[in-house]
Design an enzyme around this catalytic site. Structure first.
Site, PDB file in Angstrom:
ATOM      1  N   CYS A   1       0.809  -1.222   0.000  1.00 40.26           N
ATOM      2  CA  CYS A   1       0.000   0.000   0.000  1.00 40.26           C
ATOM      3  C   CYS A   1       0.841   1.271   0.000  1.00 40.26           C
ATOM      4  O   CYS A   1       0.566   2.196  -0.755  1.00 40.26           O
ATOM      5  CB  CYS A   1      -0.978  -0.009   1.168  1.00 40.26           C
ATOM      6  SG  CYS A   1      -0.205  -0.020   2.799  1.00 40.26           S
TER       7      CYS A   1
ATOM      8  N   HIS B   1      -2.297   1.069   7.173  1.00 45.13           N
ATOM      9  CA  HIS B   1      -2.596   0.955   5.747  1.00 45.13           C
ATOM     10  C   HIS B   1      -2.810   2.353   5.185  1.00 45.13           C
ATOM     11  O   HIS B   1      -3.314   3.238   5.885  1.00 45.13           O
ATOM     12  CB  HIS B   1      -3.859   0.105   5.563  1.00 45.13           C
ATOM     13  CG  HIS B   1      -4.173  -0.212   4.146  1.00 45.13           C
ATOM     14  ND1 HIS B   1      -3.439  -1.096   3.394  1.00 45.13           N
ATOM     15  CD2 HIS B   1      -5.166   0.231   3.324  1.00 45.13           C
ATOM     16  CE1 HIS B   1      -3.956  -1.182   2.185  1.00 45.13           C
ATOM     17  NE2 HIS B   1      -5.012  -0.384   2.119  1.00 45.13           N
TER      18      HIS B   1
ATOM     19  N   HIS C   1      -6.056   2.004  -3.431  1.00 49.89           N
ATOM     20  CA  HIS C   1      -5.055   1.420  -2.534  1.00 49.89           C
ATOM     21  C   HIS C   1      -4.656   0.042  -3.019  1.00 49.89           C
ATOM     22  O   HIS C   1      -5.235  -0.492  -3.971  1.00 49.89           O
ATOM     23  CB  HIS C   1      -5.596   1.348  -1.097  1.00 49.89           C
ATOM     24  CG  HIS C   1      -6.764   0.430  -0.932  1.00 49.89           C
ATOM     25  ND1 HIS C   1      -6.734  -0.697  -0.150  1.00 49.89           N
ATOM     26  CD2 HIS C   1      -8.016   0.456  -1.465  1.00 49.89           C
ATOM     27  CE1 HIS C   1      -7.904  -1.310  -0.185  1.00 49.89           C
ATOM     28  NE2 HIS C   1      -8.702  -0.633  -0.983  1.00 49.89           N
TER      29      HIS C   1
END
Length: 167
Positions: free
Chosen positions: A74, A125, A137
């Site tokens: 990510c 994240h 993402h």
């Protein structure tokens, strides 16, 4: 000597996992998967640039520590997109990205903002907001994808938003 050889071979298998497996899987994925229909509801240069980047990265599998189209995580995806689309350098890790730009209230999110989540006790994240709750993402389950902040999984793990792009 046998011990050294064993550990050398074992480390080769452990550290080559992302690259060797992802090369064939990624090629197979991109040739079989069609890009889902995402239509800009309101065209802006930032949204268009983000959707263009999404098209370039779609089909790439998630790989922790990965930084290329053979597999990406990510924070590397965020780093690549900010640089390729806007020529803005952001740090490589999610925790350092969380110090980039400046804090924005969730109610003030705009396209191009950095979205951060706490996904575990020590795991985080990151993604980039596009529009109408959607963000881009690299998902560990789906690879490079677009998800919605209102999804119960992401809603419960939302941490903060950072504005990196100058407006």
């Amino acid at each position: 000597m046998k011990r050294v050889s064993f550990f050398f071979i074992l480390s080769l298998f452990l550290f080559s996992g992302c690259v060797s497996q992802k090369l064939s899987v990624t090629h197979k994925q991109t040739s079989q998967k069609k890009l889902p229909p995402y239509h800009l509801q309101e065209k802006t240069p930032i949204r268009e640039a983000l959707y263009d980047e999404y098209k370039k990265w779609y089909g790439v599998k998630y790989c922790y520590g990965g930084v290329s189209k053979n597999g990406i995580d990510c924070s590397a995806l965020v780093q690549n997109i900010y640089y390729d689309a806007f020529r803005i350098k952001v740090p490589r890790t999610t925790l350092l990205q969380a110090k980039s730009g400046y804090f924005i209230k969730k109610s003030k999110i705009k396209e191009g903002d950095l979205i951060l989540f706490k996904t575990g006790w020590r795991s985080h994240h990151s993604g980039i907001y596009i529009e109408h709750g959607n963000f881009l993402h690299a998902s560990s389950k789906h690879g490079v994808t677009i998800s919605n902040l209102n999804n119960p999984y992401w809603r419960g793990r939302y941490w903060q938003t950072r504005r990196v792009l100058a407006r």
